[in-house]
Design an enzyme around this catalytic site. Sequence first.
Site, PDB file in Angstrom:
ATOM      1  N   CYS A 169     -17.722 -46.295  -1.933  1.00  0.00           N
ATOM      2  CA  CYS A 169     -16.761 -46.479  -3.018  1.00  0.00           C
ATOM      3  C   CYS A 169     -17.138 -45.470  -4.103  1.00  0.00           C
ATOM      4  O   CYS A 169     -18.256 -45.500  -4.619  1.00  0.00           O
ATOM      5  CB  CYS A 169     -16.871 -47.916  -3.531  1.00  0.00           C
ATOM      6  SG  CYS A 169     -15.872 -48.227  -4.993  1.00  0.00           S
TER       7      CYS A 169
ATOM      8  N   GLU B   2     -20.823 -44.038 -11.299  1.00  0.00           N
ATOM      9  CA  GLU B   2     -21.452 -44.850 -10.267  1.00  0.00           C
ATOM     10  C   GLU B   2     -20.701 -44.742  -8.939  1.00  0.00           C
ATOM     11  O   GLU B   2     -19.483 -44.583  -8.898  1.00  0.00           O
ATOM     12  CB  GLU B   2     -21.503 -46.311 -10.740  1.00  0.00           C
ATOM     13  CG  GLU B   2     -22.442 -46.453 -11.935  1.00  0.00           C
ATOM     14  CD  GLU B   2     -22.432 -47.821 -12.594  1.00  0.00           C
ATOM     15  OE1 GLU B   2     -23.479 -48.198 -13.136  1.00  0.00           O
ATOM     16  OE2 GLU B   2     -21.404 -48.512 -12.584  1.00  0.00           O
TER      17      GLU B   2
END
Length: 343
Positions: A104, A91
């Site tokens: 991120c 992710e």
Amino acid sequence: MKKDITTLSKEEIKSFCANNDIRSFVSSQVYSWIWNKSCSSFSDMSNVSLEDRSKFDKEFFINSLDVDVEEESSDGTIKTKFKLHDGNFVEGVLIPKNKRMTACISSQVGCSLSCSFCATGTLGLTRNLSASEIYRQVVYILKKCLEVHNQPLTNIVFMGMGEPLLNYKNVLRSIHFITSEEGLNMSYKRITLSTSGISKMIRKLADDNVKVNLALSLHAANEELRKKIMPIGKSNTLEEIRDSLKYYFSKTKKKVTYEYVLLRDVNDSIEDAYQLYKYTKHLSSKVNIIEYNAVEGLEFQKSSFEKTEKFIGYLLKKGVNVSLRRSRGKDINAACGQLANKN
Ligand code: SAH
Ligand code: SF4
């Protein structure tokens, strides 16, 4: 089986060309398609002849990412679950905050370090990501950012899944492409690498003169407690970590940021704040207090409002450069430590 061409250096692609009767300049074209243009299929390489494309295609595949699911939080945070070529998932998150746009990104599928409060830690480690798999998360999130916010990324943080310093070679190679003209040409200053504290690798980072911002996930400045919540603390004592951070600072002149997740009745007393102050005062640095994000199945809770205020108030009185980082994207499990390939 086809080989992953993104693991090849420019020189290796050149020598493939030489051995396969492909003119030498084609190697730079292909290399630029792979990295500058993040192309994911040889058939898109429009300035390469069909014959040459098929020579590459016979031998290689381009290691890229597919988007599996994407979710948007009420606060604008967007979490993307990427499917890797072998069926694994990682992710990446885009976090907008005023004009600050942070990507991120993940460095590993899962993580081997089992910090007791972290969702990723419960997964164990499946494998390291390749440089291309890391780099292409940034490319994708950058594109998303331009689409949604009409501006480029301002920051990239290695705070997704995995321990970046345990995938050192590929993380460094991805940073090379993020920062060089062969890739995105962004400044090192925009990149922050967060580590659970592997002193040997922090020293290596300093020796290799990689001038990224370094963040240490401290979470306890008390040896016994740290070992308990972060098993990696058993083989990397607080003293060893501090020495390696001093070394990093002496080599790179870059200040270190300490991250401290406040866990209710675990590490949020005034005594804990005192130890944190004592530990961090030796290096001119910043302390980020992080609001804990609850993880299903783990017993930890975020510290109470009152204790959080007191903790931060104490540090401020001691002159510590401290700030509170509130959690983002909680409603879609996109916040720090919540990345665990759910759904
Ligand atoms: N492995 C690296 C980077 C990924 S974790 C590291 O540990 O530093 C990124 C940050 O999120 C770390 O500071 C980590 O301690 C923190 N974190 C982990 N679980 C969390 C949670 N549930 N809530 C808030 N922060 C968390
Ligand atoms: Fe791994 Fe970082 Fe999570 Fe610890 S906090 S388990 S090092 S990802």
